[in-house]
Enzyme design. Structure first.
Site, PDB file in Angstrom:
ATOM      1  N   HIS A 164       0.835  -1.194   0.000  1.00  0.00           N
ATOM      2  CA  HIS A 164       0.000   0.000   0.000  1.00  0.00           C
ATOM      3  C   HIS A 164       0.875   1.251   0.000  1.00  0.00           C
ATOM      4  CE1 HIS A 164      -3.970  -1.834   0.552  1.00  0.00           C
ATOM      5  NE2 HIS A 164      -3.353  -2.756   1.274  1.00  0.00           N
TER       6      HIS A 164
ATOM      7  N   ALA B 181      17.853 -19.491   4.460  1.00  0.00           N
ATOM      8  CA  ALA B 181      16.565 -19.733   5.102  1.00  0.00           C
ATOM      9  C   ALA B 181      16.205 -18.583   6.040  1.00  0.00           C
ATOM     10  CB  ALA B 181      16.611 -21.044   5.882  1.00  0.00           C
TER      11      ALA B 181
ATOM     12  N   LYS C 114      16.311  -5.812  -1.460  1.00  0.00           N
ATOM     13  CA  LYS C 114      16.928  -5.195  -2.639  1.00  0.00           C
ATOM     14  C   LYS C 114      17.515  -6.286  -3.524  1.00  0.00           C
ATOM     15  CE  LYS C 114      21.351  -4.335  -0.285  1.00  0.00           C
ATOM     16  NZ  LYS C 114      22.333  -3.299   0.094  1.00  0.00           N
TER      17      LYS C 114
END
Length: 228
Positions: A145, A192, A198
């Site tokens: 959002h 993991a 990025k």
């Protein structure tokens, strides 16, 4: 003590699906609309028999934009907007995985991809290239959002959809999270539980929250000599 065993997925040539199965999918697509075929999927989604598996595959083929040979869809696999999916050959989708497409989106899953159980793919603008290993419970988030304007609840604000790209031969660890707009470079390993915010360069090993470069993998030829 650890031991080394042969890999299972992606070895050899995947079997060609039988003609009757392909023809049955074509019949479903021609005879019925998508809501009915999707409802039909619910009858077979949790079954463990060979017939249940065949029906899941046939229904996916009838709904998807493209669907390859030798695909394995385990029980409990859910989807939204399958007509936006292109599925390659010899793809495995594990138990309880959820692939969330979007009516105006696109998801491409390449040949020989392995998607582990209970994975979540926000597949609104997603490409997973060939021979990617996707660990159990790993997740892709493809949108967020905008949180603007600030005088309304965040959940009411617009969604910003960003493409996610997982390049060939990458391996994504169990429980990892890939955030919107990220590119995972080819041959990279994501540890993991990592949260990737990025881009990750090819041949990288990255891990942590947020994920950081741990090391670069040696690029080697089959005879063990480093590539120039």
């Amino acid at each position: 003590m650890s031991r080394i065993v042969k890999a299972v997925h992606g070895l050899g040539t995947p079997p060609q699906d039988l003609n009757f199965e392909i023809e049955f999918s074509a019949y479903l697509k021609e005879k019925y609309d998508r809501p009915y075929i999707t409802e039909l999927y619910g009858r077979f989604i949790n079954g463990f028999s060979d017939f249940d598996a065949l029906m899941r595959r046939a229904i996916w083929r009838a709904l998807a934009s493209k669907f390859g040979h030798g695909v394995k869809i385990e029980p409990g696999v859910y989807f939204k907007y399958p007509e936006t999916f292109e599925i390659g050959d010899n793809v495995f989708i594990g138990t309880g995985a959820f692939l969330q497409g979007r009516f105006d989106g696109k998801c491409v899953i390449g040949n020989n991809v392995w998607i582990g159980p209970h994975s979540f793919l926000d597949a609104r603008d997603l490409i997973i290239e060939e021979y990617v290993g996707w660990g159990p419970g790993a997740r892709i988030l493809g949108s967020s959002h905008t949180a603007m304007p600030i005088n309304i609840p965040i959940i009411k604000t617009d969604l910003e959809i960003k493409p996610v790209r997982i390049e060939a031969w990458a391996d994504i660890g169990t429980g990892a999270i890939i955030l919107p707009g990220v590119v995972i470079g080819n041959n990279s390993i994501i540890g993991a539980g990592s949260v990737v915010i990025k881009d990750i360069e090819p041949f990288s090993v990255a891990a942590g929250v947020p994920a950081r470069l741990i090391k670069l993998r040696n690029k080697e030829t089959t005879d063990g000599n480093k590539m120039q």
